[in-house]
Enzyme design. Structure first.
Site, mmCIF file in Angstrom:
data_model
loop_
_atom_site.group_PDB
_atom_site.id
_atom_site.type_symbol
_atom_site.label_atom_id
_atom_site.label_comp_id
_atom_site.label_asym_id
_atom_site.label_seq_id
_atom_site.Cartn_x
_atom_site.Cartn_y
_atom_site.Cartn_z
ATOM 1 N N CYS A 1 2.460 23.477 -4.845
ATOM 2 C CA CYS A 1 2.115 23.622 -6.240
ATOM 3 C C CYS A 1 2.333 25.040 -6.729
ATOM 4 C CB CYS A 1 0.678 23.239 -6.443
ATOM 5 S SG CYS A 1 0.315 22.977 -8.155
ATOM 6 N N CYS B 1 0.851 -1.188 0.000
ATOM 7 C CA CYS B 1 0.000 0.000 0.000
ATOM 8 C C CYS B 1 0.889 1.242 0.000
ATOM 9 C CB CYS B 1 -0.936 0.000 1.218
ATOM 10 S SG CYS B 1 -0.145 0.504 2.760
ATOM 11 N N CYS C 1 -0.633 -1.611 7.222
ATOM 12 C CA CYS C 1 -0.909 -2.989 6.831
ATOM 13 C C CYS C 1 0.193 -3.937 7.262
ATOM 14 C CB CYS C 1 -1.177 -3.093 5.329
ATOM 15 S SG CYS C 1 0.289 -2.944 4.287
#
Lengths: 267, 765
Positions: A186, A169, A246
Site C-alpha cells: 500500500c 470460496c 473446499c
C-alpha cells in the site's frame, strides 16, 4: 416483532419498501454480524449496518487509529488518533443508533480462535487489509460453514464477492496468496479513499441482502470495480474441485498461519 | 417497387369507420371534443387558425413513388391553402385544409396510392423512420428503409397501437453512425456485425422533447427476425406500465426514469419474451439491394461546391443527391417536377430526410451535371450548395398550437442574413436546428448551434426569445444550454458565430467548440441578451416577419396527445377537482356531476355538451345496464331535471365518482367493462361485509407513517383477512389506499365518516 414508535419512524423508509417491510426490518434487528477490521472497508459498512438497525454487531481489530487512516477510514475522527479502533468506531455508531448492541474485540484474528469468532455470527464482513487475514477469514468461514463478504481495494480498483456454503470460496479463485514481490504494498501503491467507501458499502449491501434473503448475491460472481473510469465488471467464478480448503480432497482442514507476512493495504 | 407500404384490410376498415365519424361530426352527432379524440390518432390536427386542419401523411421508408407524388401534389393543389411540408420524422404534412368537408376524399385518394395519415398523431405508433440514405449509402449494414416498411405493416394495423399512454416512435439506422437517431427515440434499432452475423442493437426509452434522453440499450444483439417481437413486446410493456394520466410524464423515457435503467431493461426483456409466447411474428428482411451495374464513367461530371456539399458517392459510380428544401416547404408544382426528375435520372422515387430535405438516390455519375442544371431550373436554391447553416425548423407558431415562436420565420431571417456570408468550400457548415418551443420537434438537442422558443417579459410585454443551446452530438451528448437571447438578435448572433467558426482553423466543430468556440458563443449570448424598452425599439416585441405585436393568445393546448383514454382521464380529473372545490366552498356540485357522468360516455360512442343530455345518456348506458349500481338513479335524475342540488351531498358525488373510476379502471382495451365480456371476474360486492380481523386508528398520523403503520398491521394478518383502518381526509386518504392496493391488498370499502375515512382492507395473497 412489535416496533416501538421511535423504531417505526426510524425504520419507516425500510418498512415502506415492498421487499423489506416490517418482516425484513425485524430480520435486521435480529441479525448478528461480525465485521473484521474497522478500517477503510469496515467504516462505511459499519455505518450502514448500524443505521439499518442490525441488532448485534461484532467488531474485531487490533489496531489503533493513525493519522494516515483518516483519508479513508471515515468512522474515525482526527481526535481519535492513537485510540483503539474498536472503541473509536463504537462511540460513533452508538450515537447513530442506540438500538444496536456492539461486541468489541481489540485483538487480531488468529488461526486458533478464528473459527470460534466467526461461528458465533450469522454473517461475516471481511474488511481486513492484508492477504494473511483475508485467507484466514476465508478458511475459518468455509470450515465452519459461515457465509461472508469478501472485498479488497488497491489504488483505484476494488473487488468483491460473497461466499455462501457449497459455493465458490476465495481459494477456489486464488488458491494461495500471491507472491509478495508481485503485489505492490500500500505504501507504494496508495488507494483512493472513496474506493474503500464504494466497496465497503457494497459489502454492507450484500450483508443486508443476505439477511433479507433477497435478490442475487455476488455468489459465484466476482465484481471488479475500476473507479478510474467507473467501470463495473462481473466475472463468473466457479467452485474448484481442487480448492485447498473446499475441494474434494482439501489440504487445509483447520485454520493455520498463512505464510504471508507482507502487509498489503487492503488487497 | 410499386409502393413502399401496402395498406391492409384492417387499415381500410379503420378508414371507412373514420369517414363515417367525419360524416357524423358534420351532421352534428359527434361533438367537437370527441371528434378531436377520433381525428388526432388518424393524423388530422387542427391548426392555430381553428378552421384549418393539417393532414400528416406517414411516409414509411421515407420513399415517395411517382403516383404518390402526383397524388400528394394534386391534393395540395385542389384542397389545400398552404405548401406541403416535410417533417423531421420523414412525414409529409398537407397544411391548411379549410374544414373537414374534403377529408373523406383526401383519405380515399391517399389510400389509392397506399398512403395514409393513420397514426400520424395522437398516442399511437407514429411513422417509423429510417436512415434517409438507406438503399444508396455504401456503409449500410442492413436495409433500413425496408425494415421500417416491414415493421410498419406489422404494427400499424393493430388496434392497440391507437390507444397508448403516449406516442411510440421507432426508427432504424442503416449503419453504426445512427443517422436515424435510433438511440434518441422511444425504440430504435442500430445494426451491428457480431462475429460475421448481422443483427441489431435495440434501444428503448430515448427521445427528444422537453426532457430529452438517450435510450437504454435493451439488447446488445438481436437477429433481424427478433425485431417485431422486440418492438411489439416493448409496446405492450409501455401500454401496461406507461402513465396515462399525465401526458407530460407519459413517454417511454419516463417509465425508464421511474424504474431505473436496470429494472426498465429487465421488464422490457420480459415483455419481449412474453411476446414470443403470444404469437408467431414474421420479419423477413430483403437483402440489401443488388449492386447496380457499374457505370462506365465513374468520375462525376461536376466537382464544384454543390457537388461537395450536396452529393454523396454511393457504389459503382452512383450518387445520392440532396435537394435543399428551405424549411421543408415546397409548392405542389415543384413536388411534381422533382418526382419527374427522379424518373428521368434517379431511381424513380423521391425520399424524405429528417433534415426536411429531399434526396435522390441512384443517380449515375454522368448525369450529375444535368441533374444540377434541372434542379436549378426548378428553383435556383435546389441546385445550390446547402447554405452554410444546415437548418432545420419545426412549424412552430406558424401552425402548431404549442409553438411559442415562429421558428420557420427565424430560419428564413437567418438565411437572409447569411446570404452575404460566403459558403466555405471545405464543407464547414453549421448544424443549426430550431424548435418553436422547448419540445424538440426541430431537433435542437442534436444541434451544433440550436435554439428553442421561450418567452421573456420586458416592459410589461411578452418578448419572443430563444434559448441558445450548443454542441449536441450523436454520441449521447445532447446540446447544452448557453443562455437566452431575444429572437430579433438571433440572425446577428448566428452570423457572428459562423464567421468565427469559419475563421478558426479547427478540424471539426467539437474541436472548435472546446478551443474557444464555447467562450465565443457565451460572449455573443451576453452581448445580444439585452432587450431595450418598447418605446426605444419595437422590433424586439415582434416575432420575425409578423405584422402584429407578439402575444401568446393563440398558444393553446397541444393536440398530439388526444385520444379516447386521455378524454376520459381529463373528465375524471375535472370531476375530482370540481368536487374538491365544491367541498371547500360548499358550492355547486353540478360541474363535478357533469364531468363524472360524461367521462365514460365516449366508450359508448356518445358525447354531448348539454348537461341534461349527458345525464340522459348516462342513465341509458350505465344505470339501465347496471354497470353503475342503481342506487344512484335518484341522484342522476335529480341532476338531469334540476339545477337545484342542495339536497345532494358531496359524499354521494364522491361515491359515484369512485364507482365510475373503478369501472374505468376495470375497462379492457376494447372499451368493454367487466360483465360485458365473457369473463366477469370476482365481484367486489361479496367481500364487503362489515367484519374485520384487526383494527387500527390512524387518525392524526401523517404520511407516510400512517401507511407504514397500516402495512405493519397488514403483515400480522393471513391472506384473506381484513383490517379496518381509519385515516384522515386530504393527503392521507389520497395516499394510503393506493399504496395498500399496490402492495396487492384489496380495498373492500372506503367510507367517509365525519371528517375522516373508514376503510376495510383485505390482505392479498
Amino acid at each position: 416483532m412489535d416496533f416501538n414508535e421511535e423504531q417505526i419512524e426510524r425504520y419507516s423508509r425500510h418498512i415502506i419498501l415492498p421487499d423489506v417491510g416490517g418482516e425484513g426490518q425485524s430480520k435486521f434487528l435480529n441479525a448478528k454480524i461480525l465485521v473484521v477490521g474497522a478500517g477503510g472497508l469496515g467504516s462505511p459498512a459499519l455505518f450502514y449496518l448500524a443505521a439499518a438497525g442490525v441488532g448485534e454487531i461484532g467488531i474485531i481489530d487490533d489496531d489503533v487509529v493513525d493519522l494516515s487512516n483518516l483519508q479513508r477510514q471515515i468512522v474515525h475522527f482526527t481526535g481519535d488518533v492513537g485510540r483503539d479502533k474498536t472503541a473509536s468506531a463504537a462511540e460513533k455508531l452508538r450515537q447513530l443508533n442506540p438500538d444496536v448492541t456492539f461486541n468489541l474485540y481489540q485483538e487480531r484474528l488468529l488461526p486458533d480462535s478464528a473459527q470460534d469468532f466467526v461461528e458465533d455470527y450469522d454473517f461475516v464482513l471481511d474488511g481486513t487489509d492484508n492477504f494473511a487475514t483475508k485467507f484466514l477469514v476465508n478458511d475459518a468461514c468455509v470450515l465452519t460453514g459461515t457465509p461472508y463478504s469478501h472485498a479488497g481495494i488497491l489504488r483505484f480498483q476494488g473487488q468483491a464477492f460473497t461466499y455462501l456454503p457449497d459455493n465458490a470460496c476465495l481459494r477456489c479463485i486464488f488458491p494461495e496468496p500471491p507472491d509478495p514481490d508481485s503485489v505492490p504494498s500500500c505504501r507504494q501503491a496508495g488507494v483512493l479513499g472513496v474506493v474503500a467507501g464504494m466497496l465497503g458499502t457494497i459489502q454492507a449491501a450484500e450483508t443486508l441482502r443476505f439477511i433479507l434473503d433477497h435478490g442475487e448475491l455476488l455468489t459465484n460472481r466476482l465484481l471488479m470495480v475500476d473507479a478510474k473510469n467507473m467501470n463495473f465488471r462481473r466475472a463468473e467464478v466457479n467452485r474448484n474441485d481442487n480448492c485447498p480448503v473446499c475441494g474434494k480432497s482439501p489440504a487445509i482442514t483447520e485454520p493455520r498461519e498463512v505464510d504471508y507476512e507482507e502487509p498489503v493495504c487492503e488487497f | 417497387m410499386s409502393s413502399f407500404y401496402q395498406i391492409d384490410s384492417r387499415i381500410e376498415n379503420e378508414l371507412e369507420q373514420f369517414k363515417q365519424e367525419i360524416a357524423d361530426y358534420q351532421a352534428g352527432e359527434i361533438t367537437e371534443r370527441v371528434f378531436k379524440a377520433l381525428r388526432v390518432p388518424r393524423g388530422i390536427y387542427q391548426q392555430r387558425e381553428e378552421q384549418n386542419y393539417m393532414v400528416r401523411v406517414r411516409i414509411a421508408g421515407g420513399g415517395i413513388t411517382p403516383p404518390q407524388a402526383q397524388t400528394l401534389a394534386g391534393l395540395a393543389e385542389e384542397f389545400i391553402e398552404e405548401e406541403p411540408h416535410i417533417t423531421t420524422r420523414q412525414d409529409i404534412q398537407l397544411q391548411g385544409l379549410p374544414g373537414v368537408k374534403n377529408l373523406p376524399e383526401i383519405i380515399d385518394r391517399l389510400k389509392e396510392v397506399n398512403l395514409t395519415a393513420i397514426g400520424g398523431g395522437g398516442n399511437t405508433v407514429r411513422n417509423i423512420t429510417n436512415c434517409p440514405f438507406s438503399g444508396g449509402c455504401s456503409n449500410e449494414l442492413l436495409p433500413a428503409a425496408p425494415a421500417a416498411v416491414k415493421l410498419t405493416e406489422e404494427l400499424v394495423p393493430r388496434e392497440d397501437s391507437y390507444e397508448m399512454p403516449r406516442k411510440y416512435k421507432i426508427s432504424f439506422s442503416g449503419c453504426r453512425r445512427d443517422c436515424a437517431y435510433a438511440a434518441y427515440t422511444d425504440m430504435g434499432f442500430i445494426p451491428k456485425n457480431k462475429n460475421g452475423t448481422l443483427g441489431y442493437e435495440a434501444y428503448a426509452g430515448g427521445g427528444l422533447g422537453a426532457h430529452s434522453a438517450t435510450g437504454v440499450k435493451v439488447f446488445d444483439f438481436i437477429e433481424p427476425a427478433e425485431v417485431p417481437y422486440v418492438a411489439e413486446g416493448i409496446k405492450q410493456f409501455f401500454r401496461e406500465h406507461g402513465n396515462y394520466e399525465d401526458k407530460h410524464q407519459a413517454r417511454l423515457r419516463f417509465v425508464k426514469q421511474k424504474y431505473g435503467v436496470d429494472k426498465f431493461r429487465r421488464l422490457c426483456r420480459e415483455y419481449v419474451e412474453k411476446q414470443h409466447s403470444k404469437e408467431e411474428m414474421n420479419f423477413q428482411l430483403p437483402d440489401l439491394p443488388a449492386e447496380r451495374p457499374a457505370v462506365k464513367e465513374e468520375t462525376p461530371a461536376v466537382e464544384d461546391d454543390w457537388f461537395k456539399a450536396n452529393v454523396r458517392s454511393d457504389k459503382n459510380g452512383y450518387y445520392s443527391v440532396l435537394i435543399p428544401i428551405p424549411r421543408g416547404d415546397l409548392p405542389p408544382a415543384y413536388f411534381r417536377k422533382l418526382s419527374a426528375l427522379s424518373r428521368e435520372h434517379a431511381d424513380n422515387n423521391i425520399y424524405t430526410a429528417q433534415s426536411q430535405n429531399f434526396i435522390l438516390k441512384g443517380v449515375p455519375g454522368d448525369r450529375l451535371k444535368q441533374v444540377k442544371e434541372e434542379l436549378s431550373e426548378i428553383k435556383p436554391a435546389y441546385g445550390q450548395p446547402l447554405s452554410p447553416v444546415k437548418a432545420r425548423a419545426c412549424k412552430g407558431a406558424a401552425t402548431c398550437k404549442l409553438g411559442l415562436c415562429h421558428s420557420p420565420n427565424l430560419s428564413r431571417a437567418i438565411d437572409e442574413k447569411l446570404q452575404k456570408t460566403p459558403v466555405s468550400s471545405d464543407g464547414k457548415q453549421l448544424k443549426l436546428f430550431i424548435s418553436g418551443c422547448p419540445n424538440s420537434c426541430g431537433h435542437h438537442p442534436l444541434a451544433q448551434l440550436g435554439f428553442h422558443g421561450i418567452i421573456r417579459r420586458n416592459d410589461d410585454r411578452a418578448v419572443p426569445c430563444y434559448q441558445v443551446v450548443a454542441a449536441g452530438r450523436l454520441d449521447h451528448n445532447l446540446a447544452g444550454e448557453i443562455g437566452v437571447v431575444p429572437g430579433y438578435e438571433v440572425p446577428e448572433l448566428v452570423a457572428d458565430f459562423l464567421r468565427d467558426y469559419q475563421a478558426e482553423d479547427a478540424k471539426d466543430f467539437n474541436t472548435y467548440f472546446k478551443n474557444g468556440g464555447q467562450d465565443k458563443l457565451e460572449e455573443l449570448v451576453e452581448e445580444y441578451a439585452s432587450i431595450p424598452p418598447f418605446t426605444e425599439d419595437r422590433n424586439y416585441y415582434y416575432d420575425w416577419y409578423a405584422q402584429e405585436q407578439f402575444s401568446l393568445e393563440k398558444v393553446g393546448e397541444g393536440e398530439c396527445g388526444a385520444g379516447v383514454i386521455s378524454l376520459i382521464e381529463s373528465d375524471l380529473k375535472e370531476a375530482r377537482s370540481q368536487l374538491k372545490k365544491a367541498e371547500k366552498d360548499r358550492g355547486d356540485l353540478k360541474e363535478a356531476l357533469i364531468a363524472t357522468a360524461r367521462a365514460l360516455l365516449v366508450t359508448r360512442g356518445e358525447d354531448a355538451d348539454d348537461p341534461a343530455e349527458i345525464f340522459r345518456l348516462f342513465q341509458q348506458h350505465f344505470l339501465k345496464t347496471e354497470l353503475i349500481s342503481p342506487e344512484y338513479k335518484d341522484l342522476v335524475e335529480t341532476a338531469r331535471v334540476s339545477d337545484q342540488l342542495s339536497e345532494v351531498s358531496p359524499e354521494q358525488v364522491r361515491e359515484l365518482l369512485k364507482e365510475v373510476t373503478d369501472l374505468y379502471e376495470a375497462m379492457d382495451s376494447s372499451f368493454n367493462f367487466p360483465g360485458e365480456t365473457e369473463e366477469t371476474g370476482e365481484s367486489p360486492a361479496e367481500d364487503s361485509a362489515g367484519d374485520f380481523d384487526r383494527e387500527k386508528d390512524l387518525r392524526g398520523v401523517e404520511c407516510p407513517i400512517n401507511y407504514v403503520k397500516a402495512k405493519l398491521e397488514m403483515e400480522q394478518l393471513q391472506a384473506g383477512e381484513i383490517l379496518k383502518i381509519m385515516v384522515d381526509d386530504g393527503e392521507p386518504i389520497e395516499n394510503v389506499p393506493p399504496s395498500l392496493r399496490e402492495d396487492g391488498h384489496t380495498i373492500l370499502k372506503q367510507e367517509k365518516v365525519e371528517d375522516y375515512y373508514e376503510l376495510l382492507v383485505k390482505k392479498g395473497a
